[in-house]
Write a protein that holds these residues in place. Structure first.
Motif, PDB file in Angstrom:
ATOM      1  N   ASN A   1       0.826  -1.205   0.000  1.00 51.63           N
ATOM      2  CA  ASN A   1       0.000   0.000   0.000  1.00 51.63           C
ATOM      3  C   ASN A   1       0.861   1.257   0.000  1.00 51.63           C
ATOM      4  O   ASN A   1       2.095   1.194   0.019  1.00 51.63           O
ATOM      5  CB  ASN A   1      -0.964  -0.018   1.191  1.00 51.63           C
ATOM      6  N   VAL A   2       0.215   2.411  -0.018  1.00 51.62           N
ATOM      7  CA  VAL A   2       0.900   3.696  -0.084  1.00 51.62           C
ATOM      8  C   VAL A   2       1.825   3.878   1.125  1.00 51.62           C
ATOM      9  O   VAL A   2       2.962   4.356   0.983  1.00 51.62           O
ATOM     10  CB  VAL A   2      -0.117   4.861  -0.195  1.00 51.62           C
ATOM     11  N   GLU A   3       1.387   3.495   2.304  1.00 49.70           N
ATOM     12  CA  GLU A   3       2.215   3.655   3.498  1.00 49.70           C
ATOM     13  C   GLU A   3       3.519   2.863   3.365  1.00 49.70           C
ATOM     14  O   GLU A   3       4.599   3.342   3.719  1.00 49.70           O
ATOM     15  CB  GLU A   3       1.451   3.208   4.757  1.00 49.70           C
ATOM     16  N   ARG A   4       3.413   1.671   2.844  1.00 48.08           N
ATOM     17  CA  ARG A   4       4.617   0.850   2.664  1.00 48.08           C
ATOM     18  C   ARG A   4       5.507   1.450   1.570  1.00 48.08           C
ATOM     19  O   ARG A   4       6.731   1.430   1.691  1.00 48.08           O
ATOM     20  CB  ARG A   4       4.235  -0.584   2.324  1.00 48.08           C
ATOM     21  N   LEU A   5       4.915   1.981   0.523  1.00 53.31           N
ATOM     22  CA  LEU A   5       5.682   2.648  -0.528  1.00 53.31           C
ATOM     23  C   LEU A   5       6.474   3.807   0.071  1.00 53.31           C
ATOM     24  O   LEU A   5       7.660   3.984  -0.221  1.00 53.31           O
ATOM     25  CB  LEU A   5       4.745   3.148  -1.639  1.00 53.31           C
ATOM     26  N   ARG A   6       5.837   4.600   0.925  1.00 49.96           N
ATOM     27  CA  ARG A   6       6.513   5.723   1.583  1.00 49.96           C
ATOM     28  C   ARG A   6       7.679   5.226   2.451  1.00 49.96           C
ATOM     29  O   ARG A   6       8.770   5.786   2.410  1.00 49.96           O
ATOM     30  CB  ARG A   6       5.534   6.519   2.444  1.00 49.96           C
ATOM     31  N   SER A   7       7.437   4.173   3.229  1.00 44.38           N
ATOM     32  CA  SER A   7       8.501   3.684   4.120  1.00 44.38           C
ATOM     33  C   SER A   7       9.639   3.028   3.342  1.00 44.38           C
ATOM     34  O   SER A   7      10.785   3.048   3.792  1.00 44.38           O
ATOM     35  CB  SER A   7       7.933   2.722   5.170  1.00 44.38           C
ATOM     36  N   ASP A   8       9.334   2.466   2.178  1.00 46.11           N
ATOM     37  CA  ASP A   8      10.381   1.868   1.339  1.00 46.11           C
ATOM     38  C   ASP A   8      11.167   2.918   0.560  1.00 46.11           C
ATOM     39  O   ASP A   8      12.229   2.624   0.011  1.00 46.11           O
ATOM     40  CB  ASP A   8       9.772   0.860   0.344  1.00 46.11           C
ATOM     41  N   ASN A   9      10.655   4.141   0.506  1.00 39.51           N
ATOM     42  CA  ASN A   9      11.293   5.223  -0.256  1.00 39.51           C
ATOM     43  C   ASN A   9      11.407   6.467   0.619  1.00 39.51           C
ATOM     44  O   ASN A   9      10.835   7.523   0.314  1.00 39.51           O
ATOM     45  CB  ASN A   9      10.477   5.529  -1.521  1.00 39.51           C
ATOM     46  N   THR A  10      12.161   6.361   1.697  1.00 41.05           N
ATOM     47  CA  THR A  10      12.230   7.456   2.676  1.00 41.05           C
ATOM     48  C   THR A  10      12.884   8.719   2.118  1.00 41.05           C
ATOM     49  O   THR A  10      12.658   9.811   2.646  1.00 41.05           O
ATOM     50  CB  THR A  10      12.996   6.993   3.934  1.00 41.05           C
ATOM     51  N   ASN A  11      13.654   8.606   1.071  1.00 34.38           N
ATOM     52  CA  ASN A  11      14.302   9.787   0.493  1.00 34.38           C
ATOM     53  C   ASN A  11      13.480  10.423  -0.622  1.00 34.38           C
ATOM     54  O   ASN A  11      13.958  11.313  -1.315  1.00 34.38           O
ATOM     55  CB  ASN A  11      15.698   9.412  -0.047  1.00 34.38           C
ATOM     56  N   THR A  12      12.263   9.964  -0.776  1.00 34.16           N
ATOM     57  CA  THR A  12      11.379  10.506  -1.810  1.00 34.16           C
ATOM     58  C   THR A  12      10.234  11.240  -1.139  1.00 34.16           C
ATOM     59  O   THR A  12       9.646  10.749  -0.177  1.00 34.16           O
ATOM     60  CB  THR A  12      10.824   9.374  -2.699  1.00 34.16           C
ATOM     61  N   SER A  13       9.931  12.416  -1.651  1.00 36.34           N
ATOM     62  CA  SER A  13       8.830  13.204  -1.114  1.00 36.34           C
ATOM     63  C   SER A  13       7.579  12.920  -1.945  1.00 36.34           C
ATOM     64  O   SER A  13       7.564  13.140  -3.155  1.00 36.34           O
ATOM     65  CB  SER A  13       9.178  14.693  -1.177  1.00 36.34           C
ATOM     66  N   PHE A  14       6.561  12.442  -1.278  1.00 36.95           N
ATOM     67  CA  PHE A  14       5.281  12.146  -1.939  1.00 36.95           C
ATOM     68  C   PHE A  14       4.233  13.131  -1.450  1.00 36.95           C
ATOM     69  O   PHE A  14       4.285  13.588  -0.304  1.00 36.95           O
ATOM     70  CB  PHE A  14       4.809  10.732  -1.595  1.00 36.95           C
ATOM     71  N   PRO A  15       3.253  13.473  -2.282  1.00 38.96           N
ATOM     72  CA  PRO A  15       2.159  14.343  -1.808  1.00 38.96           C
ATOM     73  C   PRO A  15       1.321  13.599  -0.764  1.00 38.96           C
ATOM     74  O   PRO A  15       1.308  12.372  -0.709  1.00 38.96           O
ATOM     75  CB  PRO A  15       1.348  14.622  -3.076  1.00 38.96           C
ATOM     76  N   ASP A  16       0.643  14.378   0.099  1.00 43.94           N
ATOM     77  CA  ASP A  16      -0.195  13.764   1.141  1.00 43.94           C
ATOM     78  C   ASP A  16      -1.234  12.830   0.537  1.00 43.94           C
ATOM     79  O   ASP A  16      -1.444  11.724   1.028  1.00 43.94           O
ATOM     80  CB  ASP A  16      -0.896  14.844   1.976  1.00 43.94           C
ATOM     81  N   VAL A  17      -1.898  13.322  -0.502  1.00 45.51           N
ATOM     82  CA  VAL A  17      -2.866  12.482  -1.210  1.00 45.51           C
ATOM     83  C   VAL A  17      -2.220  12.131  -2.541  1.00 45.51           C
ATOM     84  O   VAL A  17      -2.005  13.002  -3.380  1.00 45.51           O
ATOM     85  CB  VAL A  17      -4.204  13.223  -1.423  1.00 45.51           C
ATOM     86  N   MET A  18      -1.904  10.852  -2.689  1.00 46.38           N
ATOM     87  CA  MET A  18      -1.172  10.415  -3.873  1.00 46.38           C
ATOM     88  C   MET A  18      -2.155  10.009  -4.964  1.00 46.38           C
ATOM     89  O   MET A  18      -2.931   9.072  -4.772  1.00 46.38           O
ATOM     90  CB  MET A  18      -0.265   9.239  -3.520  1.00 46.38           C
ATOM     91  N   PRO A  19      -2.135  10.715  -6.097  1.00 43.29           N
ATOM     92  CA  PRO A  19      -3.050  10.341  -7.184  1.00 43.29           C
ATOM     93  C   PRO A  19      -2.717   8.948  -7.723  1.00 43.29           C
ATOM     94  O   PRO A  19      -1.580   8.474  -7.635  1.00 43.29           O
ATOM     95  CB  PRO A  19      -2.829  11.415  -8.244  1.00 43.29           C
TER      96      PRO A  19
END
Length: 151
Positions: free
Chosen positions: A7-25
């Motif tokens: 899910n999106v949360e896991r994507l964020r944790s797997d890519n800590t050096n990447t900035s994602f928008p709060d609501v990811m399209p």
């Protein structure tokens, strides 16, 4: 599919050096290989002889990732266990119904006991019903109503 569920949360944790928008399209999610997965409705089965099993990984069907279900047959021992459980439940139901009407057989009962004798015997005989133990509601005897409307 490399990892499911993902899910999106896991994507964020797997890519800590990447900035994602709060609501990811959804389009951005797909750039990272993240797709919505639709879980199909559970199919109806004959609970006595079948069970369903959910697939462990989604499949792509018509452009949509789906989690599917398989209908599997129970073994003879599983069917026997099911029938034994249902028989036990039905015997318990029969016993509860008999207990509820015990008062009708007392000499000082405010009803004519003869109204209840056939019903109580039908309950005792339920285990010899042709469909035993797989009884539908119509197989159970209906309690009589006494002349004054009491049951």
């Amino acid at each position: 599919v490399d990892t499911y569920p993902y899910n999106v949360e896991r994507l964020r944790s797997d890519n800590t050096n990447t900035s994602f928008p709060d609501v990811m399209p959804e389009s951005l999610q797909q750039e990272y290989g993240l797709y919505t997965v639709v879980v199909e409705d559970v199919p109806s089965v004959d609970a006595r002889s079948q069970y369903v099993e959910q697939a462990s990984a989604p499949v792509l069907e018509g452009g949509v990732w789906k989690i599917k279900w398989s209908t599997l047959s129970k073994s003879a021992s599983e069917i026997e266990a099911h029938d034994n459980r249902v028989a036990k439940e039905n015997r318990a139901k029969r016993d509860r119904l008999l207990t509820k009407t015990d008062w009708t057989q007392m000499p000082d009962a405010p009803v004519d006991a003869s109204f209840w004798i056939s019903y109580r015997q039908s309950l005792r005989d339920i285990t010899s019903h042709a469909d035993w133990p797989l009884l539908g509601p119509e197989a159970w005897p209906q309690p009589p109503s006494s002349i004054d409307g009491e049951e």
